[in-house]
Motif scaffolding. Structure first.
Motif, short mmCIF file in Angstrom:
data_model
loop_
_atom_site.label_atom_id
_atom_site.label_comp_id
_atom_site.label_asym_id
_atom_site.label_seq_id
_atom_site.Cartn_x
_atom_site.Cartn_y
_atom_site.Cartn_z
N LEU A 1 -11.01 -2.28 -2.08
CA LEU A 1 -10.09 -3.22 -1.44
C LEU A 1 -10.63 -4.65 -1.56
CD1 LEU A 1 -9.04 -1.34 1.84
CD2 LEU A 1 -7.59 -1.85 -0.13
N PHE B 1 -7.59 3.45 0.22
CA PHE B 1 -8.05 2.42 1.13
C PHE B 1 -9.17 2.87 2.05
CE2 PHE B 1 -5.44 4.76 3.68
CZ PHE B 1 -4.44 4.16 4.43
N THR C 1 0.86 -1.19 0.00
CA THR C 1 0.00 0.00 0.00
C THR C 1 0.90 1.24 0.00
OG1 THR C 1 -0.15 0.32 2.40
CG2 THR C 1 -1.64 -1.30 1.40
N HIS D 1 2.35 -2.27 4.57
CA HIS D 1 1.44 -1.13 4.67
C HIS D 1 2.22 0.16 4.90
CE1 HIS D 1 -1.92 1.32 5.46
NE2 HIS D 1 -2.09 1.08 6.76
N LEU E 1 -8.47 -1.79 5.73
CA LEU E 1 -7.48 -2.77 5.27
C LEU E 1 -7.49 -4.01 6.16
CD1 LEU E 1 -5.08 -3.45 3.38
CD2 LEU E 1 -3.59 -2.28 5.04
N ALA F 1 1.12 3.13 3.20
CA ALA F 1 0.25 4.24 2.82
C ALA F 1 -0.14 5.07 4.03
CB ALA F 1 -1.00 3.72 2.12
N ILE G 1 -0.82 -0.60 -4.66
CA ILE G 1 -1.95 0.33 -4.68
C ILE G 1 -1.51 1.66 -4.12
CG2 ILE G 1 -3.70 -1.48 -4.52
CD1 ILE G 1 -4.10 -0.67 -1.56
N ASP G 2 -2.15 2.72 -4.59
CA ASP G 2 -1.86 4.08 -4.12
C ASP G 2 -2.97 4.98 -4.62
OD1 ASP G 2 -0.50 6.71 -3.64
OD2 ASP G 2 1.23 5.43 -3.27
#
Length: 347
Positions: A70, A64, A9, A84, A112, A86, A33-34
């Protein structure tokens, strides 16, 4: 477990992108993911080039806070673990916009963890921060058992997230969690291809100094000259981003070992060098790396700043086999190559 994927993330950001690169270089399959609020997908092109990949890295523009997105992602891929990274990360901004930081950093992590639980993905490496510690510790090197207590919403969001992950692990068997408390990541890839690319004026010292060196900013503001340090300016522990990325791989390797047990485990580690550098030492080192004089002015202390914050990294060395390889010269040399080759970042 390398036949399944590791979800990163915040994987186009500074820490996430370097971690994704290191994972790929070590044979892991990665999905990124971002939400791209403070990063660029161009970092993935640089990763592909440096890792000599033939195919693009699977990437999804996902916030997220969107739990349905998600869910769809976890339905599409078999994940072994989540790294993780992010988060919103500006201390100053968090003071001005605390609800934004709590909503993003806490509510996003709750989503998440919910989705991970639903899909029986119980391995997580979390990007925490040295800001979780009480700051007035008389300059002693911080160890993981030192008192916790944050002075800003950003730090509290990290500490609360640590607590949430720990509570989830305590609530049922099978979780393997590693909490990594960073001490001032900096530097860049020595190729000049990858580095930190803040969308706004940098809130951290070293990228700010490098932007002054390249001419994007006018001068460095040195806040306070009367600290109890060698030159009167604040001292902090800095760690090269390459070292930091390697620590995430070591954390996943530890998870590989402990996740075979049906017991839940939570491990916490400081990540730094154990050596502190003052503000003036940083300015001088970047001046040497860039070959340029870096203008700076002295301003009054900022509220809440303390003399010295340095970590004791011995637990990470003992249990993860982690030891920082790079020092201040490499941090500044590599950062300058990135900054001079990419004065406007990835844009």
């Amino acid at each position: 477990m390398k036949d399944s994927y590791v979800l990163v993330t915040g994987g186009t950001g500074f820490i996430g992108s370097f971690t994704a690169l290191e994972l790929l270089m070590n044979g892991y399959k990665v999905v990124v993911i971002d939400n791209l609020t403070n990063s660029s997908v161009e970092s993935l092109n640089r990763i592909k080039k440096l890792a000599n990949l033939k195919e693009d890295i699977p990437f999804f523009k996902v916030d997220f806070l969107d739990i349905d997105a998600l869910e769809n992602l976890f339905n599409s891929y078999k994940f072994y673990a989540v790294v993780h990274t992010a988060a919103l990360k500006s201390v100053g901004e968090s003071v001005q916009k605390p609800l934004l930081y709590y909503e993003n950093n806490l509510c996003g992590t709750i989503n998440l963890l919910k989705v991970m639980k639903t899909h029986n993905v119980k391995n997580i490496v979390f990007s925490s921060s040295a800001t979780v510690y009480k700051q007035n510790l008389e300059g002693n090197r911080l160890v993981e058992s030192d008192p916790l207590g944050c002075v800003n919403p950003y730090g509290r969001s990290k500490l609360f997230t640590e607590n949430m992950i720990t509570d989830v692990a305590d609530s049922e068997p099978g979780w393997a969690c590693v909490l990594l408390r960073y001490f001032n990541p900096t530097g860049a890839h020595p190729s000049g291809e990858m580095g930190e690319d803040p969308r706004k004026v940098p809130s951290n010292l070293v990228p700010y100094v490098s932007q002054v060196a390249v001419g994007k900013l006018e001068k460095v503001h040195v806040f306070g000259t009367d600290y109890n340090t060698t030159d009167g300016t604040g001292v902090r522990d800095y760690i090269h981003i390459l070292d930091l990325a390697k620590a995430h791989v070591l954390a996943l390797e530890k998870i590989l070992v402990v996740s075979s047990s049906n017991k839940s485990s939570v491990f916490t580690y400081n990540l730094g060098t154990g050596t502190g550098y003052s503000v003036l030492q940083i300015i001088n080192a970047m001046s040497e790396s860039s070959g340029r004089k870096i203008p700076h002015v002295f301003d009054p202390r900022r509220k809440g700043d303390v003399d010295t914050v340095i970590c004791n990294p011995s637990l990470a060395e003992k249990e993860l086999g982690f030891k920082a390889k790079y020092g201040l010269k490499e941090m500044c040399d590599d950062l300058w190559k990135w900054q001079s080759c990419n004065p406007n970042g990835y844009q």
